[in-house]
Each structure stands twice: as C-alpha cells, then as structure tokens.
Motif scaffolding. Sequence first.
Motif, PDB file in Angstrom:
ATOM      1  N   ALA A   8      15.396   1.087  16.687  1.00 36.46           N
ATOM      2  CA  ALA A   8      15.251  -0.310  16.287  1.00 36.46           C
ATOM      3  C   ALA A   8      16.161  -1.232  17.080  1.00 36.46           C
ATOM      4  N   GLU A   9      17.284  -0.690  17.563  1.00 39.86           N
ATOM      5  CA  GLU A   9      18.219  -1.482  18.362  1.00 39.86           C
ATOM      6  C   GLU A   9      17.977  -1.314  19.857  1.00 39.86           C
ATOM      7  N   HIS A  10      16.857  -0.673  20.211  1.00 41.75           N
ATOM      8  CA  HIS A  10      16.443  -0.500  21.611  1.00 41.75           C
ATOM      9  C   HIS A  10      17.476   0.279  22.429  1.00 41.75           C
ATOM     10  N   ARG A  11      18.033   1.290  21.788  1.00 44.07           N
ATOM     11  CA  ARG A  11      18.966   2.183  22.476  1.00 44.07           C
ATOM     12  C   ARG A  11      18.303   3.533  22.704  1.00 44.07           C
ATOM     13  N   ARG A  12      18.870   4.316  23.616  1.00 50.05           N
ATOM     14  CA  ARG A  12      18.335   5.656  23.863  1.00 50.05           C
ATOM     15  C   ARG A  12      18.508   6.508  22.616  1.00 50.05           C
ATOM     16  N   LEU A  13      17.621   7.475  22.451  1.00 51.53           N
ATOM     17  CA  LEU A  13      17.655   8.322  21.265  1.00 51.53           C
ATOM     18  C   LEU A  13      18.616   9.489  21.408  1.00 51.53           C
ATOM     19  N   TRP A  14      18.768  10.035  22.615  1.00 50.13           N
ATOM     20  CA  TRP A  14      19.711  11.143  22.786  1.00 50.13           C
ATOM     21  C   TRP A  14      21.121  10.568  22.774  1.00 50.13           C
ATOM     22  N   HIS A  15      22.070  11.346  22.234  1.00 47.38           N
ATOM     23  CA  HIS A  15      23.382  10.798  21.963  1.00 47.38           C
ATOM     24  C   HIS A  15      24.387  11.906  21.709  1.00 47.38           C
ATOM     25  N   ASP A  16      25.644  11.537  21.643  1.00 47.05           N
ATOM     26  CA  ASP A  16      26.728  12.439  21.242  1.00 47.05           C
ATOM     27  C   ASP A  16      26.817  12.400  19.715  1.00 47.05           C
ATOM     28  N   PRO A  17      26.548  13.519  19.019  1.00 51.18           N
ATOM     29  CA  PRO A  17      26.582  13.512  17.552  1.00 51.18           C
ATOM     30  C   PRO A  17      27.898  13.021  16.964  1.00 51.18           C
ATOM     31  N   ARG A  18      28.990  13.166  17.707  1.00 54.73           N
ATOM     32  CA  ARG A  18      30.293  12.740  17.206  1.00 54.73           C
ATOM     33  C   ARG A  18      30.412  11.221  17.127  1.00 54.73           C
ATOM     34  N   ARG A  19      29.486  10.518  17.765  1.00 51.57           N
ATOM     35  CA  ARG A  19      29.559   9.066  17.818  1.00 51.57           C
ATOM     36  C   ARG A  19      28.555   8.375  16.888  1.00 51.57           C
ATOM     37  N   ARG A  20      27.895   9.156  16.034  1.00 49.02           N
ATOM     38  CA  ARG A  20      26.972   8.540  15.079  1.00 49.02           C
ATOM     39  C   ARG A  20      27.742   7.701  14.063  1.00 49.02           C
ATOM     40  N   GLN A  21      27.240   6.532  13.786  1.00 46.41           N
ATOM     41  CA  GLN A  21      27.816   5.695  12.732  1.00 46.41           C
ATOM     42  C   GLN A  21      26.922   5.856  11.505  1.00 46.41           C
ATOM     43  N   CYS A  22      27.176   6.899  10.754  1.00 48.14           N
ATOM     44  CA  CYS A  22      26.326   7.209   9.597  1.00 48.14           C
ATOM     45  C   CYS A  22      27.057   8.202   8.703  1.00 48.14           C
ATOM     46  N   SER A  23      28.101   7.740   8.038  1.00 53.52           N
ATOM     47  CA  SER A  23      28.925   8.630   7.228  1.00 53.52           C
ATOM     48  C   SER A  23      28.222   8.982   5.918  1.00 53.52           C
ATOM     49  N   LEU A  24      28.771   9.940   5.202  1.00 50.20           N
ATOM     50  CA  LEU A  24      28.231  10.322   3.902  1.00 50.20           C
ATOM     51  C   LEU A  24      28.142   9.107   2.978  1.00 50.20           C
ATOM     52  N   ALA A  25      27.007   8.959   2.306  1.00 53.03           N
ATOM     53  CA  ALA A  25      26.765   7.883   1.337  1.00 53.03           C
ATOM     54  C   ALA A  25      26.834   6.490   1.956  1.00 53.03           C
ATOM     55  N   SER A  26      26.638   6.402   3.264  1.00 53.48           N
ATOM     56  CA  SER A  26      26.643   5.097   3.924  1.00 53.48           C
ATOM     57  C   SER A  26      25.287   4.417   3.801  1.00 53.48           C
ATOM     58  N   LEU A  27      25.287   3.108   4.033  1.00 48.34           N
ATOM     59  CA  LEU A  27      24.068   2.309   3.980  1.00 48.34           C
ATOM     60  C   LEU A  27      23.778   1.716   5.354  1.00 48.34           C
ATOM     61  N   THR A  28      22.623   2.044   5.905  1.00 53.71           N
ATOM     62  CA  THR A  28      22.129   1.424   7.128  1.00 53.71           C
ATOM     63  C   THR A  28      20.976   0.531   6.701  1.00 53.71           C
ATOM     64  N   SER A  29      21.164  -0.775   6.780  1.00 55.62           N
ATOM     65  CA  SER A  29      20.226  -1.719   6.180  1.00 55.62           C
ATOM     66  C   SER A  29      19.326  -2.368   7.227  1.00 55.62           C
TER      67      SER A  29
END
Length: 213
Positions: free
Chosen positions: A153-174
């Motif tokens: 949705a943000e027009h970024r590449r899909l492959w990535h470093d898993p350590r850099r995901r911004q998606c912690s436990l119980a987080s909200l991506t709105s």
Amino acid sequence: MRHGEVHNPEGILYGRLPDYHLSELGRKMADRVADHLAGRDITHVVASPLDRAQETAAPIAAAHGIPVEKDERLIEAANIFEGKTFGVGDGALSNPSHWKYLTNPFKPSWGEPYIEQVVRMMGALGAARDAARGHEAVCVSHQLPIWVTRCFAEHRRLWHDPRRRQCSLASLTSFTYEGDKIVSIGYSEPARDLLPAHLTGKKGPLTNKSFGA
C-alpha cells in the motif's frame, strides 16, 4: 491488528498449526487493545481462523457487542518450516535437506509468495471496509501478511529484512479509506509497555518464545 503473545515455550515455528493459544501476557495485550478501542466507532470485527487471532479479537468484539467474524484470507503465511524449531545450530537450518528452500528470498522460496499474501489480504481488507462502510472495522491477522500488505500500500518492495518490520505484538496498522481508495496508513502500539523486553530493546529475560507471527 496483530495478535498478542502466544504460549510457545518450545520455540516452535507454529505457523498455521492449531492449538497455539495466547499466553497470559497475550490475553492482557488483547484486553489492553480492547480498552484502547472502546470508544471507536467499530461495527465489524473479523479475524484469521487461527486460535491466537480469534482469542485476540474476542475482547474487542465483546466491548462493542458484536461477534467475531472469520476470514480465511487473514491467515498466517504458509511456511515450509512450520512445526520445526528454526535456527542454525539446533533447528531446521542445520538439516542440509532444507537448504534448497532458502534459494530465493525475494519470492520467498520457503513459503507463500509475498504477492499472494498481499492479494488475499487486500481482499480481506476490502470485505471488512464494505462490511463497516462509514464506520470502522478491526481485522486481526499475523505479522508477515500485515507487513507486506502495508509495504504494498505504501508502494515499497515486498522483500525485506524481517528484523525491520514495524509490526509488534498487539500492534495496530490502520488503513484509512476514502470510498474504495486507501488514503493513509497509521501505526500504533497500545500494548507497548507489555511487550517482552527482548522486543523493545530493553534488557531483561525472555518471557516466552513466539514464532509464527
């Protein structure tokens, strides 16, 4: 929303396996987010069919007096290493027969292609948008599918470093829509103070091993 912490003392990559439930801390995370969202105009709550997602969604739905719906498209990404411990010394990576699955990190070769995750997740978001049109919906899913959908949705590449995901436990991506178009994306962590120390960079013991996002 990503689900809360899972009870997984063996450190299994549980993926889509059944009977992996929220830990006591995970239930506290779910309750915290339910409290955080109590005043929102939520008319639809839907979750992945996996136990941890359904259990995370339950207090949110209860707070708004509505049921938890189920959408298979919100499920965790498929992974060839599901059911195994994952590591170099004593896990799945120590078995040479598994190395053939590590040849293409851009697809990825060890599991469900990123683009296929995006297609199903966008379908689930669209269905939730339509079900709650003019109001708000909560979709409970898993780290990797949420993250690659945000990247798309943000027009970024899909492959990535898993350590850099911004998606912690119980987080909200709105995802905010105008009509059928996503116009903004936000991120918040209502349960950040409940996160285990190793996930926030603070020193402290691991409280649980949680793999399968």
